[in-house]
Design a protein around this motif. Structure first.
Motif: not given
Length: 497
Positions: A88-98, A447-462
């Motif tokens: 999430l932090q990486g995507v945030f700074w990528m958006f801000v930089y661009i 395999p069924g970890s919810v954070p392992a799915i939710a965080v990548p989805l939110i990262a893209g939706y950021t």
């Protein structure tokens, strides 16, 4: 699909949830790449833009924009070179930089903007300064989050393995996804429509009768339920195939994954969807398919900058049909940055001018985003998109304008809202990143970890949340939350293989 693991030498014991130590090969490579990467993002690219010919005024706003570009570039380089995966932090700074750094700096140098600035120059200077202050607040919130230890949620058995997807509910999500996407395809006239253009999709939605002239709630629900459950189901089954050898040997699991992949190819392809939504699909799939790959994480951030600067301005080829499409004509790679898409800083300045004429709304705009599902027939005074309202005040014919997160916070609560809101955003992003690292570790929930799915989805939706307006972004986010709530369980039996 096999899981990607990094080979590393023996490392000292680490605390629960802490990222594994970086392999020796990457440590050596990162030292070699650190200097050129930092110099490229912080020095070379800004200097190259500053050397472009143009009519821009080099005043306080120009130098503040240069500082913001260098600051966000340094933070993005830190995210890329970090030994921990901070999605999430990486995507945030990528958006801000661009979107808030490089593109507005190119606009300041060339002297052109994709949207006109209707207010005084001082409002643009204020907007750049507030973006810079908000970035510092984000960093402060992330720093505070790093000082607090994570706590494991205790299940009924006391094992503290956290949220996992219930197998039966996950199958129910698959059925819901197939039914909703199937209805979406049939309602719009068949799969062929999804490979024409977004203009054709909009016309098909209008002909379907789900949207009215006063409210778009019906069309938002149709598109949301037609796309989001299918993507989430595909992410869950992708993780099962990646992390479980037993699932890869199960014909039924592979068949379900293939079916979901075909459905997503229809409803979530880049032709019929907005570019930011397709970025959500692509980023979430990559981070889910390669949960422990530091190379994939760094490649997404590094190549994302190149793609955003070179490819993104030309990626609206399928927005219109052949008659309505107007190709970009430019003599410089930086000219599209000044004339297309990246209007975030300019719209922040216009919003400051708009607020000066009418005052702050003190939560009204955010309330409209939170209760997006209420039709205007039941709520006559329901707020419109912030970008739409500002565009109407500007006298624009096309009001599909951005309203970045800074803008939404400023409209309601002013400078205090920008500082406090971005600090909370940084705090939440850092906490979520740490939970993701714990979820994908070898001793995670499996395999069924919810954070392992939710965080990548939110990262893209950021990308969508930061670009705004929030009222447009709230629909799909709420549907994703409902789907995750449907499958999430905190009661686990024996540990999954």
């Amino acid at each position: 699909m096999a899981s990607v693991h990094e080979s590393a030498p023996a490392a000292p014991p680490r605390a629960p949830g802490e990222a594994p130590a970086a392999p020796l090969s990457w440590a050596m490579l990162s030292r070699a790449l650190a200097v050129p990467l930092i110099l490229g993002l912080v020095c070379f690219l800004p200097a190259l833009i500053a050397a472009q010919p143009g009519t821009g005024v080099r005043d306080t706003g120009y130098w503040l924009q240069l500082v913001l570009t260098c600051y966000s570039g340094a933070r993005l380089a830190t995210m890329i070179l970090s030994t921990r995966r901070r999605l999430l932090q990486g995507v945030f700074w990528m958006f801000v930089y661009i979107a808030m750094g490089v593109a507005p700096f190119a606009q300041a140098v060339i002297g052109q903007t994709p949207t006109p600035v209707v207010g005084p120059r001082a409002d643009l200077v204020t907007a750049v300064a507030l973006v810079l202050v908000g970035c510092a607040a984000f960093d402060l919130g992330a720093l505070l989050a790093s000082r607090r230890p994570l706590r494991r949620r205790r299940t009924a058995r006391g094992d503290g393995r956290g949220a996992t997807a219930h197998p039966l509910r996950l199958r129910l999500l698959v059925l819901v996804a197939l039914a909703a996407s199937g209805y979406y395809v049939l309602k719009l006239g068949g799969p062929a429509v999804f490979f024409s253009s977004r203009q054709e999709i909009s016309a098909s939605v209008a002909e379907s009768g789900v949207a009215s002239g006063e409210s778009n709630v019906g069309s938002a629900f149709l598109k949301g339920f037609g796309t989001v459950p299918a993507l989430l189901a595909l992410l869950f089954y992708t993780r099962r195939l990646v992390t479980s050898r037993r699932s890869r040997r199960s014909p039924s699991t592979v068949l379900v994954w293939c079916t979901l992949a075909v459905v997503n190819l229809i409803v979530n392809n880049p032709v019929s969807n907005a570019r930011y939504w397709f970025l959500t699909v692509l980023v979430s799939l990559l981070f889910t398919a390669f949960p422990r790959s530091a190379a994939m994480y760094r490649s997404v951030l590094a190549l994302g900058v190149i793609g955003a600067l070179v490819l993104f301005p030309y990626a609206d080829r399928f927005r219109y049909d052949d008659e309505g499409y107007r190709p970009v004509q430019s003599s410089s790679v930086f000219e599209p940055l000044a004339t297309k898409d990246y209007d975030q800083t300019v719209m922040f300045a216009n919003t400051i001018s708009w607020v000066d004429t009418r005052g702050h709304t003190y939560g009204r705009q955010l309330a409209g985003s939170a209760f997006f599902f209420v039709p205007r027939a039941a709520w006559s005074g329901k707020p419109e998109d912030t970008g739409v309202r500002v565009g109407q005040w500007m006298g624009m014919n096309m009001t599909n304008l951005s309203a970045p997160l800074w803008t939404e916070l400023w409209v309601d609560f002013g400078a205090a809202g920008v500082i406090g809101g971005l600090a909370l955003t940084g705090y939440g992003a850092a906490r979520a990143d740490r939970r993701y690292v714990r979820a994908v570790s070898r001793d995670g929930p499996g395999p069924g970890s919810v954070p392992a799915i939710a965080v990548p989805l939110i990262a893209g939706y950021t990308f969508i949340l930061l670009r705004g307006p929030l009222l447009q972004a709230a629909g799909k986010l709420a549907i994703a939350v409902l789907c995750l709530a449907l499958v999430t369980s905190f009661r686990s039996g024996r540990r999954p293989r």
